[in-house]
Design a protein around this motif. Structure first.
Motif, PDB file in Angstrom:
ATOM      1  N   ILE A 387      97.900 102.700 -98.445  1.00 26.36           N
ATOM      2  CA  ILE A 387      97.200 103.974 -98.634  1.00 26.36           C
ATOM      3  C   ILE A 387      98.081 104.916 -99.462  1.00 26.36           C
ATOM      4  N   ALA A 388      99.367 104.949 -99.098  1.00 32.09           N
ATOM      5  CA  ALA A 388     100.298 105.818 -99.819  1.00 32.09           C
ATOM      6  C   ALA A 388     100.372 105.431-101.292  1.00 32.09           C
ATOM      7  N   GLN A 389     100.313 104.135-101.555  1.00 38.49           N
ATOM      8  CA  GLN A 389     100.423 103.680-102.962  1.00 38.49           C
ATOM      9  C   GLN A 389      99.076 103.535-103.647  1.00 38.49           C
ATOM     10  N   LYS A 390      98.005 103.983-102.960  1.00 42.62           N
ATOM     11  CA  LYS A 390      96.637 103.851-103.500  1.00 42.62           C
ATOM     12  C   LYS A 390      96.355 102.414-103.945  1.00 42.62           C
ATOM     13  N   SER A 391      96.657 101.492-103.031  1.00 38.76           N
ATOM     14  CA  SER A 391      96.400 100.083-103.350  1.00 38.76           C
ATOM     15  C   SER A 391      95.878  99.363-102.103  1.00 38.76           C
ATOM     16  N   VAL A 392      95.504  98.129-102.306  1.00 41.04           N
ATOM     17  CA  VAL A 392      94.998  97.295-101.213  1.00 41.04           C
ATOM     18  C   VAL A 392      95.653  95.928-101.349  1.00 41.04           C
ATOM     19  N   GLN A 393      96.104  95.377-100.228  1.00 40.83           N
ATOM     20  CA  GLN A 393      96.605  93.992-100.272  1.00 40.83           C
ATOM     21  C   GLN A 393      95.406  93.054-100.261  1.00 40.83           C
ATOM     22  N   VAL A 394      95.345  92.147-101.224  1.00 41.90           N
ATOM     23  CA  VAL A 394      94.228  91.209-101.276  1.00 41.90           C
ATOM     24  C   VAL A 394      94.750  89.798-101.093  1.00 41.90           C
ATOM     25  N   ARG A 395      94.285  89.152-100.035  1.00 38.45           N
ATOM     26  CA  ARG A 395      94.703  87.769 -99.805  1.00 38.45           C
ATOM     27  C   ARG A 395      93.521  86.850-100.128  1.00 38.45           C
ATOM     28  N   ASP A 396      93.772  85.887-100.984  1.00 37.59           N
ATOM     29  CA  ASP A 396      92.733  84.921-101.356  1.00 37.59           C
ATOM     30  C   ASP A 396      92.900  83.689-100.465  1.00 37.59           C
ATOM     31  N   LEU A 397      91.971  83.493 -99.544  1.00 32.58           N
ATOM     32  CA  LEU A 397      92.135  82.426 -98.553  1.00 32.58           C
ATOM     33  C   LEU A 397      91.915  81.035 -99.142  1.00 32.58           C
ATOM     34  N   GLN A 398      91.285  80.976-100.308  1.00 29.84           N
ATOM     35  CA  GLN A 398      91.104  79.667-100.936  1.00 29.84           C
ATOM     36  C   GLN A 398      92.314  79.304-101.782  1.00 29.84           C
ATOM     37  N   ALA A 399      92.728  80.253-102.643  1.00 33.00           N
ATOM     38  CA  ALA A 399      93.896  80.002-103.504  1.00 33.00           C
ATOM     39  C   ALA A 399      95.192  80.163-102.719  1.00 33.00           C
ATOM     40  N   LYS A 400      95.106  80.704-101.501  1.00 38.34           N
ATOM     41  CA  LYS A 400      96.264  80.975-100.650  1.00 38.34           C
ATOM     42  C   LYS A 400      97.311  81.815-101.392  1.00 38.34           C
ATOM     43  N   SER A 401      96.851  82.910-101.973  1.00 38.45           N
ATOM     44  CA  SER A 401      97.762  83.813-102.687  1.00 38.45           C
ATOM     45  C   SER A 401      97.514  85.232-102.189  1.00 38.45           C
ATOM     46  N   GLN A 402      98.483  86.117-102.435  1.00 37.34           N
ATOM     47  CA  GLN A 402      98.309  87.511-102.015  1.00 37.34           C
ATOM     48  C   GLN A 402      98.897  88.443-103.062  1.00 37.34           C
ATOM     49  N   GLU A 403      98.224  89.556-103.317  1.00 40.57           N
ATOM     50  CA  GLU A 403      98.751  90.521-104.292  1.00 40.57           C
ATOM     51  C   GLU A 403      98.260  91.911-103.940  1.00 40.57           C
ATOM     52  N   ALA A 404      98.973  92.934-104.446  1.00 42.60           N
ATOM     53  CA  ALA A 404      98.514  94.315-104.264  1.00 42.60           C
ATOM     54  C   ALA A 404      97.644  94.667-105.465  1.00 42.60           C
ATOM     55  N   VAL A 405      96.484  95.254-105.176  1.00 38.78           N
ATOM     56  CA  VAL A 405      95.550  95.619-106.246  1.00 38.78           C
ATOM     57  C   VAL A 405      95.286  97.123-106.143  1.00 38.78           C
ATOM     58  N   PRO A 406      95.328  97.847-107.269  1.00 39.34           N
ATOM     59  CA  PRO A 406      95.060  99.292-107.216  1.00 39.34           C
ATOM     60  C   PRO A 406      93.690  99.561-106.600  1.00 39.34           C
ATOM     61  N   ARG A 407      93.638 100.572-105.726  1.00 40.86           N
ATOM     62  CA  ARG A 407      92.397 100.887-105.018  1.00 40.86           C
ATOM     63  C   ARG A 407      91.236 101.120-105.978  1.00 40.86           C
ATOM     64  N   ASP A 408      91.487 101.793-107.110  1.00 43.29           N
ATOM     65  CA  ASP A 408      90.358 102.099-107.989  1.00 43.29           C
ATOM     66  C   ASP A 408      89.935 100.914-108.856  1.00 43.29           C
ATOM     67  N   ALA A 409      90.659  99.799-108.753  1.00 46.73           N
ATOM     68  CA  ALA A 409      90.247  98.601-109.512  1.00 46.73           C
ATOM     69  C   ALA A 409      89.763  97.504-108.564  1.00 46.73           C
ATOM     70  N   ILE A 410      89.589  97.866-107.275  1.00 48.23           N
ATOM     71  CA  ILE A 410      89.376  96.820-106.268  1.00 48.23           C
ATOM     72  C   ILE A 410      88.035  96.096-106.410  1.00 48.23           C
ATOM     73  N   VAL A 411      86.986  96.840-106.747  1.00 50.98           N
ATOM     74  CA  VAL A 411      85.670  96.199-106.855  1.00 50.98           C
ATOM     75  C   VAL A 411      85.660  95.223-108.024  1.00 50.98           C
ATOM     76  N   ALA A 412      86.184  95.683-109.169  1.00 58.36           N
ATOM     77  CA  ALA A 412      86.233  94.805-110.345  1.00 58.36           C
ATOM     78  C   ALA A 412      87.083  93.569-110.050  1.00 58.36           C
ATOM     79  N   HIS A 413      88.192  93.771-109.339  1.00 55.26           N
ATOM     80  CA  HIS A 413      89.067  92.648-108.999  1.00 55.26           C
ATOM     81  C   HIS A 413      88.318  91.628-108.125  1.00 55.26           C
ATOM     82  N   ALA A 414      87.617  92.143-107.121  1.00 51.77           N
ATOM     83  CA  ALA A 414      86.912  91.235-106.202  1.00 51.77           C
ATOM     84  C   ALA A 414      85.776  90.500-106.922  1.00 51.77           C
ATOM     85  N   LEU A 415      85.083  91.224-107.774  1.00 52.27           N
ATOM     86  CA  LEU A 415      84.001  90.574-108.527  1.00 52.27           C
ATOM     87  C   LEU A 415      84.568  89.451-109.390  1.00 52.27           C
ATOM     88  N   GLY A 416      85.722  89.700-109.967  1.00 46.44           N
ATOM     89  CA  GLY A 416      86.366  88.662-110.777  1.00 46.44           C
ATOM     90  C   GLY A 416      86.795  87.486-109.926  1.00 46.44           C
TER      91      GLY A 416
END
Ligand code: ATP
Ligand code: MG
Length: 422
Positions: A387-416
């Motif tokens: 929240i402080a960094q205006k980001s969200v941790q996104v874990r991909d359960l299929q690719a088994k990877s995790q990354e921080a994604v900016p909150r304002d880019a989260i929808v586009a990231h998920a759609l991708g």
């Protein structure tokens, strides 16, 4: 308090099973549309007279099985036991015959018969049906049966067999009736009470009876195929030749007469041979009913149709491959972050994504278990740092990877990440 239960013979379909039902319904919709059928939806309740006049008052359905009642306005009403009568009523009521020489309708929905419940036999059950009005056949008969087989094949229905027969028309029916009465009369004493009563009124019904003593006698009955008039014979032979040309395997079975009054010429059934269905082994029944439209007050219109029982079909079709992980599950690390989770979920859903979360205040570990159970493809984790960094941790359960994604880019990231079709 004693919990209430569903009405005997009427079943719930819980969400875990709905996917299989949908697969059946959607496959039927797609295939029937490809053959030129349009869906019709008629009421579940109809005037009782509709079924008495179409199905016939010496049938099991009308004599014993209908859910009929008189409503507060004193109208005699019945929960529909089948779909054809309603389709014909609607076809006449809306002068559909005036719009086009040939009408192809499909339908789906619950039917009601107060039968004795057993495996594959219920008091509320579902049918998929198709009706063609305006074409006397026999080529359309073959086309309809080919569509039915394509549908069953696409669902991976195992061990099914198409059986066909002809009931003839007009004169043929009369000649066969006489031959049947002559054969059955000496056996009268050995028949079931229902069959004894129906022997004179409607001897075909005796051949269709399910009582074992009747079936024994029916096996020796004369074949209607030996009594077909010339036109009926040509119709039946061409149906068979067309099925051959289409590569549809079938067997001729002269014991198929079916329980409803309105049939003529082409009759068919699909039976399961694999034993999964037990005694209720007929998945589909169909046939031509060239006089019904007229009998119910419409213009002379040849017609043919079939109805498939969905519950029985589900017992013999294969399982679809297990669904892939899909959608998103949002986790929040502390109660203070629930409102952020709520807003994030709103944004994801507004972006067309499938998303769910858990607001009950459980530990991250327990939320993660729910995400896994929901078979989510992506997990989004909201923590104080994010929240402080205006980001969200996104874990991909299929690719088994995790990354921080900016909150304002989260929808586009998920759609991708989910290919847009989450
Ligand atoms: P059955 O041989 O089982 O008595 P039917 O000849 O009465 O069937 P139809 O009126 O032709 O059946 O209905 C078409 C299909 O609907 C049947 O082949 C079956 O799959 C399904 N069906 C009919 N009655 C029931 C029921 N009570 N419960 C579940 N499915 C049914
Ligand atoms: Mg029946």
């Amino acid at each position: 308090m004693q919990p209430l239960r569903a009405v005997k013979g009427m079943n719930d379909v819980l969400p875990g099973d709905v996917a299989r039902w949908r697969r059946v319904e959607q496959t039927f919709e797609r295939i029937s549309a490809g053959y030129g059928f349009e869906e019709v939806r008629t009421p579940i309740v109809e005037p009782t007279a509709l079924f008495v006049r179409s199905i016939g008052d010496t049938t099991d359905i009308v004599e014993k099985e209908m859910y009929s009642f008189v409503d507060k306005g004193k109208d005699a009403l019945t929960l529909r036991p089948e779909g054809t009568a309603s389709a014909v009523r609607a076809f006449i009521q809306h002068t559909v015959y005036a719009r086009s020489p040939v009408t192809k309708w499909s339908y789906k929905g619950p039917m009601y018969r107060r039968e004795r419940p057993a495996k594959g036999r219920y008091r509320q059950f579902y049918q998929l049906g198709a009706e063609v009005f305006g074409d006397p056949g026999p080529h359309v008969d073959a086309e309809l049966i080919e569509m039915l087989v394509r549908f069953l094949t696409e669902l991976g229905a195992r061990d099914v067999e198409v059986r066909i027969n002809s009931l003839g028309s007009g004169e043929t029916r009369k000649r066969y009736r006489d031959a049947l009465v002559a054969y059955l009369t000496p056996h009268k004493e050995a028949l079931s009470a229902d069959s004894q009563r129906r022997l004179d009124l409607n001897p075909l019904r005796v051949i269709d009876s399910k009582a074992p003593q009747d079936q024994e006698i029916a096996r020796g009955a004369p074949s209607i195929l030996d009594h077909l008039g010339d036109d009926d014979r040509v119709h039946f032979d061409e149906l068979r030749a067309s099925l051959e040309a289409l590569g549809v395997p079938h067997v001729v079975d002269h014991t198929i007469v079916r329980g409803l009054d309105y049939y003529s010429r082409t009759l068919f059934e699909v039976k399961g041979r694999g034993g999964q269905l037990g005694a209720q082994d007929t998945i589909c029944g169909g046939g031509r009913y060239d006089r019904l439209v007229e009998e119910l007050g419409g213009p002379t219109t040849p017609a043919i149709g079939f109805a498939i029982g969905i519950e029985r079909l589900l017992m013999i079709m294969d399982d679809a491959p297990a669904a892939d992980r899909q959608g998103i599950f949002v986790l929040s690390a502390s109660p203070e972050l629930r409102r952020d989770a709520l807003v994030l979920l709103r944004d994801l859903r507004a972006g067309g994504l499938m998303a769910d979360g858990d607001f009950r205040g459980n530990s991250l570990k327990s939320q993660m278990r729910r995400a896994d159970k929901a078979r989510a493809a992506l997990v989004m984790i909201l923590g104080e740092d994010e929240i402080a960094q205006k980001s969200v941790q996104v874990r991909d359960l299929q690719a088994k990877s995790q990354e921080a994604v900016p909150r304002d880019a989260i929808v586009a990231h998920a759609l991708g990440a989910l290919g847009g079709a989450a």
